[in-house]
Structures are given as structure tokens and as C-alpha cells.
Design an enzyme around this catalytic site. Structure first.
Site, PDB file in Angstrom:
ATOM      1  N   ARG A   1       4.607  -9.099  20.898  1.00  0.00           N
ATOM      2  CA  ARG A   1       4.307 -10.098  19.885  1.00  0.00           C
ATOM      3  C   ARG A   1       3.541 -11.268  20.471  1.00  0.00           C
ATOM      4  O   ARG A   1       3.921 -11.841  21.477  1.00  0.00           O
ATOM      5  CB  ARG A   1       5.604 -10.626  19.273  1.00  0.00           C
TER       6      ARG A   1
ATOM      7  N   ARG B   1      -0.387 -13.014  13.823  1.00  0.00           N
ATOM      8  CA  ARG B   1       0.622 -12.406  14.692  1.00  0.00           C
ATOM      9  C   ARG B   1       0.521 -10.888  14.726  1.00  0.00           C
ATOM     10  O   ARG B   1       0.070 -10.266  13.760  1.00  0.00           O
ATOM     11  CB  ARG B   1       2.032 -12.854  14.300  1.00  0.00           C
TER      12      ARG B   1
ATOM     13  N   ASP C   1       5.711  -9.316  12.805  1.00  0.00           N
ATOM     14  CA  ASP C   1       6.748 -10.218  12.324  1.00  0.00           C
ATOM     15  C   ASP C   1       7.783  -9.368  11.601  1.00  0.00           C
ATOM     16  O   ASP C   1       7.418  -8.599  10.700  1.00  0.00           O
ATOM     17  CB  ASP C   1       6.081 -11.159  11.311  1.00  0.00           C
TER      18      ASP C   1
ATOM     19  N   ASP D   1      11.256  -9.935   9.525  1.00  0.00           N
ATOM     20  CA  ASP D   1      12.132 -10.961   8.938  1.00  0.00           C
ATOM     21  C   ASP D   1      13.272 -10.293   8.187  1.00  0.00           C
ATOM     22  O   ASP D   1      13.040  -9.360   7.407  1.00  0.00           O
ATOM     23  CB  ASP D   1      11.358 -11.808   7.916  1.00  0.00           C
TER      24      ASP D   1
HETATM   25  N1  ROI Z   1       0.716 -14.058   5.144  1.00  0.00           N
HETATM   26  C1  ROI Z   1       0.773 -12.789   4.697  1.00  0.00           C
HETATM   27  N2  ROI Z   1      -0.083 -12.395   3.756  1.00  0.00           N
HETATM   28  N3  ROI Z   1       1.673 -11.891   5.185  1.00  0.00           N
HETATM   29  C2  ROI Z   1       2.561 -12.236   6.153  1.00  0.00           C
HETATM   30  O1  ROI Z   1       3.377 -11.392   6.585  1.00  0.00           O
HETATM   31  C3  ROI Z   1       2.545 -13.564   6.626  1.00  0.00           C
HETATM   32  N4  ROI Z   1       3.418 -13.980   7.572  1.00  0.00           N
HETATM   33  C4  ROI Z   1       3.444 -15.222   7.998  1.00  0.00           C
HETATM   34  C5  ROI Z   1       2.452 -16.248   7.532  1.00  0.00           C
HETATM   35  C6  ROI Z   1       1.617 -16.696   8.710  1.00  0.00           C
HETATM   36  C7  ROI Z   1       3.202 -17.419   6.920  1.00  0.00           C
HETATM   37  N5  ROI Z   1       1.553 -15.753   6.529  1.00  0.00           N
HETATM   38  C8  ROI Z   1       1.586 -14.460   6.099  1.00  0.00           C
HETATM   39  O2  ROI Z   1       4.356 -15.587   8.864  1.00  0.00           O
END
Ligand code: ROI
Length: 159
Positions: A83, A92, A95, A97
Site C-alpha cells: 500500500r 492509493r 484500501d 474498509d
Molecule cells: N474515491 C473513490 N471513488 N473510491 C474510493 O475508494 C475512494 N477512497 C478514498 C478517497 C480518496 C476518499 N476517495 C475515493 O479513500
């Protein structure tokens, strides 16, 4: 065992294969049972500055891990995939979550559940609604209501 929903996102280093590798890692994890995964979606980046479009997906899994142990297991997968994240809300490689952990509501310095921005993010709401259309969030919000408000131009299903 708890049913959990995990949001996956990537916009660097071949995003589709980042998501595919992460799903394979979830499926292979000894403490998780991967129940199902959404389609892959393209999405406009939410966040500052110009950044590439994202690939997003949502996975449903069952696990006996406690919330923080699950968080740490997801962080380990992010690290294994190298990452890179220089700036908050910047581009990134991967991610992961925790969106929902059963009906648990929790707020600590490390983890807030449900994910605090779940309801306002079409790139989460749209794939989540694909695999769990009947879901009601712990605060009573029905997912299909959120879907009515989600802006569809910013999220598209990938082939
Ligand atoms: N924007 C999109 N479209 N998808 C994401 O997974 C995503 N993840 C984030 C931030 C940078 C806020 N924007 C994102 O962490």
C-alpha cells in the site's frame, strides 16, 4: 460469527488486479469466510486534486474475529500489497474498509462502525446494494433509500 461488509478501493498500480488479489487474500484467510462479492465498479475519485478513477467493490464475509482484529487483518493485506498512500484522501494502491460489522455501532480512535462516510459515498452504496439490497443499517436507514440519492454518473459497473 458476524456478517461483515468490506469496501475495497484502488486507483494505482493496476486497480483491477489489486482488487482481485485482495479478494483472493480475503478468501484464503483462515479466520474469514468470503460469502459473496459485488461486481467491480469504476468511480470518479472523491477527494482533493486530480487523481485517477477508482475501481471499487464490496465483499460480504463471515468472521469470528473481533472488530479490531479484523481491522488489523485487513491492514496486513493492504501492507502485503505494498500500500502506498502519501496524502490523506489521495491516490492509493489498496484500501480495505470495514463498512459494517453486524449491527455494531462503535466509535474509537482507531475504528468507527458503521463506516462514518458509508451513507454519503455512492462508490460504497451502489456495490453494497448489489449484494445486500434488503440491508437496513444499524440506525434504521434502508439501503434502497440511499440508492435513490446516490449519484449514478459517478459510479459505473465494469464488465
Ligand atoms: N474515491 C473513490 N471513488 N473510491 C474510493 O475508494 C475512494 N477512497 C478514498 C478517497 C480518496 C476518499 N476517495 C475515493 O479513500
Amino acid at each position: 460469527m458476524q456478517t461483515c461488509y468490506i469496501g475495497l478501493g484502488s486507483n494505482l498500480d493496476d486497480p483491477r488486479s489489486q482488487i482481485a488479489r485482495a479478494l483472493a487474500a480475503l478468501a484464503a484467510h483462515p479466520s474469514m469466510e468470503l460469502v459473496c462479492t459485488s461486481s467491480y465498479y469504476g468511480s470518479k475519485a472523491v477527494g482533493p486534486g486530480e487523481q485517477p478513477d477508482f475501481v471499487n467493490a464490496v465483499a460480504e464475509l463471515r468472521t469470528a474475529l473481533e472488530p479490531l482484529d479484523l481491522l488489523h487483518a485487513l491492514q496486513a493485506i493492504e501492507q502485503q500489497q505494498g500500500r502506498v498512500r502519501a496524502v490523506r484522501w489521495g491516490a492509493r494502491t489498496l484500501d480495505l474498509d470495514i463498512l459494517l460489522y453486524g449491527d455494531l455501532q462503535l466509535s474509537s480512535s482507531e475504528l468507527t462502525l458503521p463506516h462514518p462516510r458509508l451513507q454519503e459515498r455512492p462508490f460504497v452504496v451502489v456495490p453494497l446494494a448489489e449484494i445486500a439490497p434488503e440491508l437496513t443499517l444499524p440506525d434504521g436507514t434502508c439501503l434502497d433509500r440511499l440508492l435513490d440519492y446516490a449519484s449514478r454518473e459517478d459510479v459505473w459497473r465494469l464488465e
